[in-house]
Write a protein that holds these residues in place. Sequence first.
Motif, PDB file in Angstrom:
ATOM      1  N   MET A  82       0.854  -1.177   0.000  1.00 43.92           N
ATOM      2  CA  MET A  82       0.000   0.000   0.000  1.00 43.92           C
ATOM      3  C   MET A  82       0.893   1.230   0.000  1.00 43.92           C
ATOM      4  N   GLY A  83       0.484   2.239   0.697  1.00 44.58           N
ATOM      5  CA  GLY A  83       1.197   3.504   0.745  1.00 44.58           C
ATOM      6  C   GLY A  83       0.204   4.633   0.675  1.00 44.58           C
ATOM      7  N   THR A  84       0.728   5.800   0.670  1.00 46.72           N
ATOM      8  CA  THR A  84      -0.089   7.000   0.613  1.00 46.72           C
ATOM      9  C   THR A  84       0.172   7.713  -0.701  1.00 46.72           C
ATOM     10  N   TYR A  85      -0.902   8.069  -1.406  1.00 45.89           N
ATOM     11  CA  TYR A  85      -0.794   8.860  -2.626  1.00 45.89           C
ATOM     12  C   TYR A  85      -0.816  10.321  -2.188  1.00 45.89           C
ATOM     13  N   ARG A  86       0.300  11.020  -2.368  1.00 39.78           N
ATOM     14  CA  ARG A  86       0.411  12.402  -1.903  1.00 39.78           C
ATOM     15  C   ARG A  86       0.548  13.356  -3.077  1.00 39.78           C
ATOM     16  N   GLN A  87      -0.218  14.432  -2.999  1.00 38.70           N
ATOM     17  CA  GLN A  87      -0.090  15.549  -3.933  1.00 38.70           C
ATOM     18  C   GLN A  87       0.221  16.774  -3.089  1.00 38.70           C
ATOM     19  N   THR A  88       1.271  17.473  -3.439  1.00 43.05           N
ATOM     20  CA  THR A  88       1.645  18.669  -2.694  1.00 43.05           C
ATOM     21  C   THR A  88       1.638  19.856  -3.631  1.00 43.05           C
ATOM     22  N   VAL A  89       0.844  20.863  -3.287  1.00 44.06           N
ATOM     23  CA  VAL A  89       0.871  22.127  -4.010  1.00 44.06           C
ATOM     24  C   VAL A  89       1.948  22.959  -3.318  1.00 44.06           C
ATOM     25  N   VAL A  90       3.059  23.155  -4.016  1.00 41.46           N
ATOM     26  CA  VAL A  90       4.224  23.823  -3.440  1.00 41.46           C
ATOM     27  C   VAL A  90       4.233  25.281  -3.873  1.00 41.46           C
ATOM     28  N   ASP A  91       4.317  26.176  -2.893  1.00 37.96           N
ATOM     29  CA  ASP A  91       4.422  27.616  -3.146  1.00 37.96           C
ATOM     30  C   ASP A  91       5.897  27.916  -3.389  1.00 37.96           C
ATOM     31  N   LEU A  92       6.241  28.263  -4.613  1.00 39.98           N
ATOM     32  CA  LEU A  92       7.638  28.487  -4.982  1.00 39.98           C
ATOM     33  C   LEU A  92       8.146  29.861  -4.590  1.00 39.98           C
ATOM     34  N   ASP A  93       7.260  30.776  -4.201  1.00 41.77           N
ATOM     35  CA  ASP A  93       7.673  32.158  -3.943  1.00 41.77           C
ATOM     36  C   ASP A  93       7.697  32.565  -2.482  1.00 41.77           C
ATOM     37  N   ALA A  94       7.057  31.828  -1.593  1.00 38.40           N
ATOM     38  CA  ALA A  94       7.049  32.204  -0.181  1.00 38.40           C
ATOM     39  C   ALA A  94       8.448  31.990   0.402  1.00 38.40           C
ATOM     40  N   SER A  95       8.994  33.028   1.010  1.00 36.64           N
ATOM     41  CA  SER A  95      10.315  32.925   1.622  1.00 36.64           C
ATOM     42  C   SER A  95      10.200  32.247   2.982  1.00 36.64           C
ATOM     43  N   ALA A  96      11.326  31.903   3.552  1.00 44.27           N
ATOM     44  CA  ALA A  96      11.335  31.256   4.870  1.00 44.27           C
ATOM     45  C   ALA A  96      10.607  32.103   5.919  1.00 44.27           C
ATOM     46  N   PRO A  97      10.887  33.418   6.010  1.00 46.08           N
ATOM     47  CA  PRO A  97      10.183  34.208   7.028  1.00 46.08           C
ATOM     48  C   PRO A  97       8.682  34.378   6.751  1.00 46.08           C
ATOM     49  N   GLU A  98       8.262  34.237   5.491  1.00 44.41           N
ATOM     50  CA  GLU A  98       6.854  34.433   5.117  1.00 44.41           C
ATOM     51  C   GLU A  98       6.025  33.155   5.124  1.00 44.41           C
ATOM     52  N   ALA A  99       6.671  32.005   5.196  1.00 42.86           N
ATOM     53  CA  ALA A  99       5.989  30.730   4.964  1.00 42.86           C
ATOM     54  C   ALA A  99       4.806  30.499   5.897  1.00 42.86           C
ATOM     55  N   VAL A 100       4.948  30.764   7.169  1.00 45.33           N
ATOM     56  CA  VAL A 100       3.853  30.505   8.110  1.00 45.33           C
ATOM     57  C   VAL A 100       2.648  31.401   7.791  1.00 45.33           C
ATOM     58  N   ALA A 101       2.901  32.681   7.531  1.00 47.47           N
ATOM     59  CA  ALA A 101       1.798  33.602   7.216  1.00 47.47           C
ATOM     60  C   ALA A 101       1.104  33.192   5.912  1.00 47.47           C
ATOM     61  N   TRP A 102       1.888  32.875   4.869  1.00 48.94           N
ATOM     62  CA  TRP A 102       1.289  32.468   3.595  1.00 48.94           C
ATOM     63  C   TRP A 102       0.592  31.126   3.720  1.00 48.94           C
ATOM     64  N   GLY A 103       1.125  30.250   4.562  1.00 45.92           N
ATOM     65  CA  GLY A 103       0.458  28.970   4.809  1.00 45.92           C
ATOM     66  C   GLY A 103      -0.912  29.177   5.429  1.00 45.92           C
ATOM     67  N   GLY A 104      -1.009  30.109   6.379  1.00 42.07           N
ATOM     68  CA  GLY A 104      -2.302  30.428   6.992  1.00 42.07           C
ATOM     69  C   GLY A 104      -3.270  31.022   5.987  1.00 42.07           C
ATOM     70  N   ARG A 105      -2.762  31.904   5.129  1.00 44.63           N
ATOM     71  CA  ARG A 105      -3.625  32.501   4.096  1.00 44.63           C
ATOM     72  C   ARG A 105      -4.145  31.441   3.138  1.00 44.63           C
ATOM     73  N   GLY A 106      -3.256  30.537   2.734  1.00 45.70           N
ATOM     74  CA  GLY A 106      -3.678  29.465   1.828  1.00 45.70           C
ATOM     75  C   GLY A 106      -4.709  28.556   2.462  1.00 45.70           C
ATOM     76  N   ARG A 107      -4.473  28.167   3.711  1.00 42.36           N
ATOM     77  CA  ARG A 107      -5.434  27.308   4.427  1.00 42.36           C
ATOM     78  C   ARG A 107      -6.770  28.036   4.579  1.00 42.36           C
ATOM     79  N   ASP A 108      -6.731  29.340   4.915  1.00 43.70           N
ATOM     80  CA  ASP A 108      -7.971  30.116   5.048  1.00 43.70           C
ATOM     81  C   ASP A 108      -8.734  30.155   3.730  1.00 43.70           C
ATOM     82  N   TRP A 109      -8.025  30.301   2.599  1.00 44.30           N
ATOM     83  CA  TRP A 109      -8.691  30.329   1.302  1.00 44.30           C
ATOM     84  C   TRP A 109      -9.331  28.974   1.008  1.00 44.30           C
ATOM     85  N   LEU A 110      -8.591  27.888   1.229  1.00 49.46           N
ATOM     86  CA  LEU A 110      -9.147  26.558   0.996  1.00 49.46           C
ATOM     87  C   LEU A 110     -10.406  26.337   1.836  1.00 49.46           C
TER      88      LEU A 110
END
Length: 184
Positions: free
Chosen positions: A1-29
Amino acid sequence: MGTYRQTVVDLDASAPEAVAWGGRGRDWLESEGFIRPVPWRDGVVHLAGPRWRQAVDLVSWDWRARIKELEEEPGDEVRVVTGRTVFFAGQGDSSSAICPHCRSVAADWPGAAIDTWYTTGAADLDCPACARRTPLPDWEWTGDCFAFAHLGFEFDDWPPLHPQFTAAFAQALGHRVRVVTGKI
């Protein structure tokens, strides 16, 4: 078995911005109804929301899920991953890097550059065809098996994400995205 994973990767969010952009993305979803928060233990997980079918391509998935009355939905959560990460497809053949400038395929496996990027957050590759030096995260990969970034949205055991959904998600983020898929 295993897990089928799809990851939408944000190529532009910098390290300091990642948490904030992650929250924005989750809020939009969540606001669009693709995911919903569900209390779990001492926290919250995000499972498929009422509009999950509009985010995926059911034609190539399970015939039972194409029945509108069926309530079956993807069974695993959607996670926001932040921090320097090498997002990879998992099982399968090694892939080759594709130059973002001339589109030639570099046959040599850039293992040292990948290790350097993972350790330091910065690494460049020289294209053997056009000789341009480019940061590793800007390169593409055959089979879309790698992305180097600080933010990703992991959809585990979901039907294939529809390209229109990923384009709308990229537009909502205002960033370039790459979808990395595979079985882990």
